[in-house]
Write a protein that holds these residues in place. Structure first.
Motif, PDB file in Angstrom:
ATOM      1  N   PRO A 100       7.317  -1.864   0.308  1.00 61.58           N
ATOM      2  CA  PRO A 100       7.714  -2.861   1.309  1.00 61.58           C
ATOM      3  C   PRO A 100       9.162  -3.309   1.154  1.00 61.58           C
ATOM      4  O   PRO A 100       9.725  -3.866   2.084  1.00 61.58           O
ATOM      5  CB  PRO A 100       6.761  -4.024   1.074  1.00 61.58           C
ATOM      6  CG  PRO A 100       6.024  -3.743  -0.176  1.00 61.58           C
ATOM      7  CD  PRO A 100       6.253  -2.329  -0.566  1.00 61.58           C
ATOM      8  N   TRP A 101       9.743  -3.103  -0.019  1.00 61.91           N
ATOM      9  CA  TRP A 101      11.109  -3.579  -0.233  1.00 61.91           C
ATOM     10  C   TRP A 101      12.153  -2.523   0.136  1.00 61.91           C
ATOM     11  O   TRP A 101      13.346  -2.748  -0.039  1.00 61.91           O
ATOM     12  CB  TRP A 101      11.300  -4.032  -1.677  1.00 61.91           C
ATOM     13  CG  TRP A 101      10.663  -3.136  -2.670  1.00 61.91           C
ATOM     14  CD1 TRP A 101      11.190  -2.015  -3.216  1.00 61.91           C
ATOM     15  CD2 TRP A 101       9.365  -3.286  -3.226  1.00 61.91           C
ATOM     16  NE1 TRP A 101      10.305  -1.451  -4.071  1.00 61.91           N
ATOM     17  CE2 TRP A 101       9.172  -2.209  -4.100  1.00 61.91           C
ATOM     18  CE3 TRP A 101       8.333  -4.225  -3.059  1.00 61.91           C
ATOM     19  CZ2 TRP A 101       7.986  -2.045  -4.823  1.00 61.91           C
ATOM     20  CZ3 TRP A 101       7.169  -4.055  -3.776  1.00 61.91           C
ATOM     21  CH2 TRP A 101       7.002  -2.990  -4.642  1.00 61.91           C
ATOM     22  N   LYS A 144       7.140  -3.930   6.978  1.00 67.85           N
ATOM     23  CA  LYS A 144       6.337  -5.033   7.511  1.00 67.85           C
ATOM     24  C   LYS A 144       6.684  -5.341   8.960  1.00 67.85           C
ATOM     25  O   LYS A 144       5.944  -6.046   9.632  1.00 67.85           O
ATOM     26  CB  LYS A 144       6.482  -6.266   6.644  1.00 67.85           C
ATOM     27  CG  LYS A 144       7.856  -6.867   6.650  1.00 67.85           C
ATOM     28  CD  LYS A 144       7.884  -8.162   5.862  1.00 67.85           C
ATOM     29  CE  LYS A 144       9.300  -8.691   5.823  1.00 67.85           C
ATOM     30  NZ  LYS A 144       9.628  -9.365   4.598  1.00 67.85           N
ATOM     31  N   ARG A 151       3.810   2.703  10.721  1.00 64.78           N
ATOM     32  CA  ARG A 151       3.819   2.769   9.256  1.00 64.78           C
ATOM     33  C   ARG A 151       3.281   4.107   8.775  1.00 64.78           C
ATOM     34  O   ARG A 151       3.824   4.711   7.860  1.00 64.78           O
ATOM     35  CB  ARG A 151       2.959   1.655   8.678  1.00 64.78           C
ATOM     36  CG  ARG A 151       3.678   0.355   8.640  1.00 64.78           C
ATOM     37  CD  ARG A 151       2.812  -0.692   8.029  1.00 64.78           C
ATOM     38  NE  ARG A 151       3.167  -1.969   8.641  1.00 64.78           N
ATOM     39  CZ  ARG A 151       2.475  -3.061   8.513  1.00 64.78           C
ATOM     40  NH1 ARG A 151       1.367  -3.064   7.794  1.00 64.78           N
ATOM     41  NH2 ARG A 151       2.867  -4.169   9.086  1.00 64.78           N
TER      42      ARG A 151
ATOM     43  N   ARG B 276      11.498 -10.861  -0.785  1.00 64.67           N
ATOM     44  CA  ARG B 276      11.548  -9.530  -0.184  1.00 64.67           C
ATOM     45  C   ARG B 276      10.729  -8.508  -0.961  1.00 64.67           C
ATOM     46  O   ARG B 276      10.459  -7.424  -0.467  1.00 64.67           O
ATOM     47  CB  ARG B 276      12.999  -9.068  -0.099  1.00 64.67           C
ATOM     48  CG  ARG B 276      13.661  -9.026  -1.475  1.00 64.67           C
ATOM     49  CD  ARG B 276      15.095  -8.693  -1.376  1.00 64.67           C
ATOM     50  NE  ARG B 276      15.233  -7.372  -0.791  1.00 64.67           N
ATOM     51  CZ  ARG B 276      16.326  -6.898  -0.237  1.00 64.67           C
ATOM     52  NH1 ARG B 276      17.371  -7.627  -0.179  1.00 64.67           N
ATOM     53  NH2 ARG B 276      16.389  -5.693   0.261  1.00 64.67           N
ATOM     54  N   PHE B 277      10.364  -8.852  -2.161  1.00 60.22           N
ATOM     55  CA  PHE B 277       9.591  -7.919  -2.970  1.00 60.22           C
ATOM     56  C   PHE B 277       8.101  -8.179  -2.893  1.00 60.22           C
ATOM     57  O   PHE B 277       7.332  -7.707  -3.709  1.00 60.22           O
ATOM     58  CB  PHE B 277      10.055  -7.952  -4.427  1.00 60.22           C
ATOM     59  CG  PHE B 277      11.475  -7.535  -4.573  1.00 60.22           C
ATOM     60  CD1 PHE B 277      11.856  -6.253  -4.230  1.00 60.22           C
ATOM     61  CD2 PHE B 277      12.437  -8.413  -5.023  1.00 60.22           C
ATOM     62  CE1 PHE B 277      13.167  -5.847  -4.335  1.00 60.22           C
ATOM     63  CE2 PHE B 277      13.752  -8.020  -5.134  1.00 60.22           C
ATOM     64  CZ  PHE B 277      14.119  -6.740  -4.792  1.00 60.22           C
ATOM     65  N   LYS B 278       7.726  -8.987  -1.924  1.00 58.49           N
ATOM     66  CA  LYS B 278       6.309  -9.258  -1.746  1.00 58.49           C
ATOM     67  C   LYS B 278       5.609  -7.974  -1.344  1.00 58.49           C
ATOM     68  O   LYS B 278       6.048  -7.298  -0.421  1.00 58.49           O
ATOM     69  CB  LYS B 278       6.156 -10.282  -0.637  1.00 58.49           C
ATOM     70  CG  LYS B 278       5.203 -11.373  -0.988  1.00 58.49           C
ATOM     71  CD  LYS B 278       5.082 -12.299   0.186  1.00 58.49           C
ATOM     72  CE  LYS B 278       4.746 -13.682  -0.312  1.00 58.49           C
ATOM     73  NZ  LYS B 278       5.010 -14.681   0.685  1.00 58.49           N
ATOM     74  N   ASN B 279       4.526  -7.671  -2.019  1.00 63.59           N
ATOM     75  CA  ASN B 279       3.802  -6.466  -1.654  1.00 63.59           C
ATOM     76  C   ASN B 279       2.780  -6.802  -0.582  1.00 63.59           C
ATOM     77  O   ASN B 279       1.593  -6.740  -0.775  1.00 63.59           O
ATOM     78  CB  ASN B 279       3.105  -5.855  -2.864  1.00 63.59           C
ATOM     79  CG  ASN B 279       2.676  -4.436  -2.571  1.00 63.59           C
ATOM     80  OD1 ASN B 279       2.850  -3.954  -1.454  1.00 63.59           O
ATOM     81  ND2 ASN B 279       2.118  -3.778  -3.553  1.00 63.59           N
ATOM     82  N   GLN B 281       2.002  -6.356   3.630  1.00 64.61           N
ATOM     83  CA  GLN B 281       2.469  -5.564   4.758  1.00 64.61           C
ATOM     84  C   GLN B 281       2.806  -6.446   5.952  1.00 64.61           C
ATOM     85  O   GLN B 281       3.603  -6.082   6.779  1.00 64.61           O
ATOM     86  CB  GLN B 281       1.429  -4.502   5.119  1.00 64.61           C
ATOM     87  CG  GLN B 281       1.189  -3.507   3.999  1.00 64.61           C
ATOM     88  CD  GLN B 281       2.356  -2.556   3.772  1.00 64.61           C
ATOM     89  OE1 GLN B 281       3.252  -2.447   4.594  1.00 64.61           O
ATOM     90  NE2 GLN B 281       2.375  -1.872   2.646  1.00 64.61           N
ATOM     91  N   ALA B 282       2.188  -7.615   6.022  1.00 66.42           N
ATOM     92  CA  ALA B 282       2.422  -8.450   7.194  1.00 66.42           C
ATOM     93  C   ALA B 282       3.550  -9.444   6.933  1.00 66.42           C
ATOM     94  O   ALA B 282       3.857  -9.770   5.789  1.00 66.42           O
ATOM     95  CB  ALA B 282       1.155  -9.192   7.563  1.00 66.42           C
ATOM     96  N   GLU B 283       4.131  -9.910   7.993  1.00 68.25           N
ATOM     97  CA  GLU B 283       5.164 -10.935   7.903  1.00 68.25           C
ATOM     98  C   GLU B 283       4.514 -12.207   7.349  1.00 68.25           C
ATOM     99  O   GLU B 283       3.482 -12.644   7.855  1.00 68.25           O
ATOM    100  CB  GLU B 283       5.715 -11.173   9.315  1.00 68.25           C
ATOM    101  CG  GLU B 283       7.087 -11.782   9.382  1.00 68.25           C
ATOM    102  CD  GLU B 283       8.187 -10.752   9.176  1.00 68.25           C
ATOM    103  OE1 GLU B 283       8.896 -10.883   8.187  1.00 68.25           O
ATOM    104  OE2 GLU B 283       8.340  -9.846  10.013  1.00 68.25           O
TER     105      GLU B 283
END
Ligand SMILES: Nc1ncnc2c1ncn2[C@@H]1O[C@H](COP(=O)(O)OP(=O)(O)OP(=O)(O)O)[C@@H](O)[C@H]1O
Ligand SMILES: [Mg+2]
Lengths: 444, 584
Positions: A100-101, A144, A151, B276-279, B281-283
């Motif tokens: 995600p990053w 995201k 995706r 930003r490094f949150k794993n 997938q959603a906002e």
């Protein structure tokens, strides 16, 4: 039964599994999850691995990709036995598994960077793959910000950009909604047909029969407990495939039968009261009657729907009507069968008198019928009788874990106990206290 | 809002610790012995070198308030040097433990025990050791202070990062291996980012705790020598020695400004950036915000920095290809593996045995093994104080914390305040309290409890608020509908809801109270010293006298108490929290 290794394409053998067995630790040694698998994947073919939930499809795929070691047998890539990760494969995951990053482009470039490709060529190749898979315009987006379908496109681009010989896909469409999945599937197959596809073969894991027939040149069906190759069916249909063609429907019916069918000796004459021989029969043990992952709510829902279909319905139609995939339906079917409430006969699911009574009764009555039925299920019965015999009516769940561990892997043991707890509670045969992790006789 | 997350970040470690603690096996014992031996070795080296040590320059700390900005800068530098050291240590240690099956068996239990060792007890050893390393300069003292802060931060951060390494989602591991990423890429692109949030939050928490050790380590007396480093802590120390409450007030003010400023300028932007490094997938719906980060983002600096750093990063990645590709051999020959295990086990065990024998000889020569008797007995007094602190803090702060947590308005107001209170070094306020004790004639045996509570209580408040905030509003509304009030409401909703978070706070508070006992059971104000009966005072005296056998015995016994309390009390509560009271 067709020989599992027959194939429509005559291409060079890229991947081959010989006598592959995979076991996980059980109480007395290893318990097989896969047993004696022989499988070849040839240049130019799409192979679908089809099977019920928990039969070992993903395990087999990971063995082929060299991500987990096999317990015995060999997996080779271009005739060389694997010693580590398979250098000729790349994976596409059900959950996409994007970082995600990283942006879309950085995600796609990952495999190239790993190979030490210089930045400029890396960017070029990545942009080409992004283009090919229909992602242009999204290069600098983060995962995201994308829809599920987009995706998974990133997932495809990331795998394709390294140009693996074999693309491995583990249920790549099952996290997507129906339309998105259909669209993506279509585009992928178009690409495959067009000859622009940068890989030479595809292995697809799925529990969706239609998907398998739509995409594969060969469908391999895995049996359960332990996973063995039950049958392999070539799909000699022209692409793009017409769902309404007779041959297509016929193949789907055959596959349904293969997946739901049981060995002859456990088939029973229809309409008999308790579906199984009286308890005490040596064949009905906790090992031979695994409890499916089905809640009481789910199975009674299915029974009620069957009543609306006059107690009998075609399995494929039923799944279609409910908008379910066979994988979601089969555990419930298995549960009704184990409880002697329904039978599978020629692809039809039909309620037994007990099942009818259960579905039509009021809450108290249906609890009673369920208790009666659950009493014939070996694991539920084992727990209930052990509790009766114990002095204080309380037993730690570890006791049953140990017993089950002789026949199931740790993951399976947990699932067995979960279902047994749900059923036993509803039947008011026993209680379970998650704090001290003990089963208790009802009322203790 | 940052509370629920920070609680989760803190929670991650003890859950795991509790997990591991369930099996007390021989490895734990061997490692405990090894740690003891290690401490003993450090101590011997330190003692041997201390003899020849004479400070070439005596440092005087002026109490002119005009010097405070400079002192504050020196203190800050120390804090950040320690943070950098802790981060590097955490990454290396956790990585090694997570990737080596054999070393893991030693490194992780060792961490567990190191965490229980009262840092302050070893400050003096660190001072003599480091001063000997850099004779004739202040660098030795500087290093000792940094080391003390480091030891208060590193273990927590290491546990957190180790935890994230071993719980790396299976798909990410498979992505890395199936793409044949290099080991460096796996670390830099996958492992470090997925552990970044935990690392930053743990870092922030540990940094908050570090102020306490900064204050304690800037001014210290070893073997009747008084050492001081220019800094806010030593300024306060001098002000206390002069008995000047006004200057103490200036120091308190400076300290507050520092804590608030670091939070605002460093930690908040960092926690917001690390999102930003949150794993996920959603906002995310709730995001960390920071004015400073927003400002930075709008400026040109990040891009410039990115451009400047890109080439070295690429070079590093290229250089790190030597570490090889992230691949695991599918077949390991069991014979070789067994032989390796055996060799490793033999070497490790014999080293420890040799050390133990030598240690035994050391004690026999000096004092005899009876030296452990007194600290064991004194430990009971300190244990009683720790338990009282916990009980009273619970009774006072849990109802208040729940009240705050249930009210969004209150928690918004209270959040920054409690965060500052939790980081503010309690030992800074000790002189005020001492002055109060002297005036009222309150015995330190009772007053010490108050001093220990000054720092420890906030963890309970902090975590209770986090727990209460995490209780879903609809659950509370359902209880209102059903008319569940009073004790029933506590029993059915509140206690189960806050329990896991409370236990996390309790563990931290208990550890903090033990450590604080070393500085709370002996206090001075303007030349008058008060002493309480307890293990903390025992260690403090041994430190001041340079009495190493007693110091070693005292520290070992205190570690034993901490470990025992963890295993007998907190571990059980944790299990309960995990099985019965976990929400969702
Ligand atoms: N690491 C493991 N330890 C123990 N048992 C395992 C492990 N991994 C898988 N299993 C068991 O092996 C069986 C096969 O698992 P696998 O994930 O391959 O099935 P699957 O066919 O892919 O199922 P699904 O459709 O749910 O993805 C399951 O019963 C599972 O419980
Ligand atoms: Mg699977």
């Amino acid at each position: 039964m067709a020989a599992p290794t027959t194939t429509t394409a005559g291409g060079e053998i890229l991947l081959s599994a010989r006598g592959v067995t995979k076991s996980y630790a059980g109480a007395d040694g290893e318990l097989p999850v896969l047993a004696g698998i022989d499988l070849d994947v040839r240049d130019g073919e799409v192979v679908a691995l089809l099977g019920k939930s928990g039969c070992g499809k993903s395990t087999l795929l990971r063995c082929l990709a060299g991500l987990i070691p096999v317990s015995s047998g060999t997996v080779s890539y271009r005739d060389k036995p694997l010693t580590g990760t398979n250098p000729g494969t790349a994976m596409v995951f059900q959950t996409f598994a994007l970082l995600p990053w990283l942006t879309v482009r950085q995600n796609v470039e990952l495999g190239l960077a790993a190979r030490g490709v210089p930045p400029r060529e890396r960017a070029e190749a990545a942009l080409k793959a992004i283009d090919l898979i229909g992602l242009d315009g999204f290069e600098s987006a983060f995962p995201k910000e994308l829809s599920g379908g987009m995706r998974q496109r990133v997932g495809f681009a990331r795998a394709l950009v390294v140009e693996p010989d074999v693309l491995m896909m583990d249920e790549p469409f099952s996290a997507l909604d129906v339309l998105t999945a259909e669209n993506l599937r279509g585009e992928l197959m178009e690409l495959w047909e067009s000859g622009q596809f940068p890989t030479r073969a595809i292995v697809l894991v799925t529990h969706n029969i239609e998907e398998a027939v739509l995409m594969a040149d060969r469908v391999v069906v895995l049996g359960t407990h332990p996973g063995t190759l039950r049958a392999a069916f070539p799909v000699p249909l022209e692409r793009p495939r017409d769902r309404n063609a007779a041959a297509f429907q016929e193949l789907i019916d055959t596959l349904y039968q293969t997946m739901t069918g049981r060995p002859k000796d456990t088939l029973r004459p229809p309409g008999r009261g308790p579906a199984y021989p009286e308890a005490g029969d040596t064949r009905r043990t906790i090992a031979t009657v695994p409890l499916p992952r089905a809640s009481v709510d789910g199975l009674s829902g299915l029974a009620e729907i069957l009543v609306q279909h006059d107690g009998r319905s075609d399995l494929a139609d039923l799944a279609d009507d409910l908008g379910l995939e066979i994988d979601d339906l089969l555990p419930l079917v298995d549960a009704l069968e184990a409880l002697g409430m329904a039978l599978v006969e020629d692809n039809d699911l039909l309620l037994t008198p007990r099942g009818l009574g259960f579905a039509n009764a009021d809450v108290q009555q249906s609890k009673k019928i369920f208790a009666e039925a659950a009493w014939e299920v070996p694991l539920v019965r084992l727990i209930a009788t052990s509790l009766r015999r114990s002095a204080d009516g309380v037993l730690r769940d570890g006791f049953f874990r140990d017993l089950l561990a002789h026949h199931y892997t740790s993951e399976q043991v947990a699932q067995q106990l979960e279902t047994a707890t749900d059923w036993g509670r509803y039947a008011e045969l026993y209680e379970y206290d998650a704090g001290p992790r003990v089963f208790a006789r009802a009322g203790v | 809002m940052s509370w629920p997350r920070s609680a989760a970040g803190r929670g991650a470690r003890p859950v795991r610790a509790a997990d591991r603690l369930t099996r007390l096996n021989w490895v734990d014992l061997v490692v405990a012995a090894a740690v003891l031996v290690g401490l003993y070795v450090v101590l011997r080296v330190g003692r041997g070198t201390a003899v020849s040590f004479t400070p070439s320059r005596t440092v005087t700390v002026s109490t002119d308030p005009a010097n405070l900005p400079y002192y504050a800068a020196r203190s800050l530098l120390r804090m950040f040097a320690a943070l950098a050291a802790s981060t590097v240590f955490s990454l290396l240690y956790a990585y090694t433990a997570a990737h080596s099956r054999r070393l893991q068996r030693i490194l992780i239990p060792a961490l567990d025990i190191l965490q229980s060792v009262p840092v302050l007890g070893f400050l003096t050893v660190a001072v003599t050791g480091f001063v000997a390393l850099f004779p004739g300069s202040l660098l030795g003292l500087e290093c000792a202070a940094i080391f003390a802060i480091f030891t208060s931060q590193a273990w927590n951060m290491t546990f957190g990062f180790y935890q994230s390494l071993i719980t790396l989602p299976r798909e990410l591991d498979e992505v890395s291996r199936s793409l044949r990423c290099t080991r460096w890429m796996r670390f830099w692109r996958i492992e470090l980012p997925s552990g970044a949030i935990g690392l930053v939050w743990n870092g922030m928490m540990s940094f908050g705790g570090g102020w306490f050790f900064l204050v304690a380590s800037e001014q210290i007396s070893v073997s009747h020598h008084k050492y001081a480093l220019p800094g806010v802590g030593s300024y306060a120390g001098s002000a206390i020695a002069e008995g000047d409450l006004g200057k103490v007030g200036w120091a308190v003010l400076t300290m507050t400004v520092m804590v608030v400023a670091v939070n605002f300028l460093f930690w908040r932007p960092l926690t917001a950036w690390v999102e930003r490094f949150k794993n996920e997938q959603a906002e995310a719906t709730e995001v960390q915000r920071s004015v400073v980060l927003d400002l930075l983002r709008r400026s040109y600096w990040p891009r410039l920095l990115g451009r400047v750093l890109a080439p070295p990063a690429r070079a590093l990645a290229r250089a790190c290809r030597v570490f090889g590709v992230d691949d695991r051999p599918l077949a390991v020959r069991p014979v070789r593996r067994r032989a390796g295990d055996l060799a490793f086990g033999t070497v490790a065990t014999s080293l420890v045995c040799w050390g133990l024998v030598d240690l035994g000889r050391y004690f026999r020569q000096r004092t005899g093994l009876g030296v452990f008797g007194e600290p064991l007995l004194l430990g009971l007094a300190t244990l009683a104080r720790v338990l009282i602190v916990l009980a009273v803090a619970t009774l006072v702060w849990v109802p208040i914390g729940v009240r705050i947590g249930f009210s969004p308005r209150l928690s918004r107001l209270a959040q920054p305040l409690v965060q500052i209170l939790a980081s503010f070094p309690a030992n800074f306020l000790f002189p005020l309290a001492t002055w109060f004790f002297l005036r009222t004639g309150l015995s330190l045996n009772i007053g010490g409890i108050l001093l220990m509570a000054l720092g420890a209580q906030w963890y309970i408040l902090f975590n209770t608020i986090a727990g209460a905030m995490a209780i879903p509003t609809d659950l509370r509304e359902a209880m209102d509908d059903l008319g569940v009030r009073g004790w029933q409401r506590w029993r059915r909703l509140i206690i189960p809801g806050i329990f896991p978070a409370y236990v996390t706070g309790g563990i931290t508070a208990s550890g903090g109270a033990w450590n604080a006992s070393i500085v709370s059971e002996v206090v001075t104000f303007g030349g008058t010293a008060l002493t309480a009966t307890g293990l903390g005072a025992y260690i403090a005296h041994a430190t001041a006298d340079g009495d190493y056998p007693h110091l070693l015995a005292g520290v070992a016994v205190m570690s034993l108490y901490v470990v025992a309390l963890n295993r007998l009390l907190w571990r059980r509560l944790y299990r309960l929290a995990e099985t019965r009271y976990s929400m969702g």
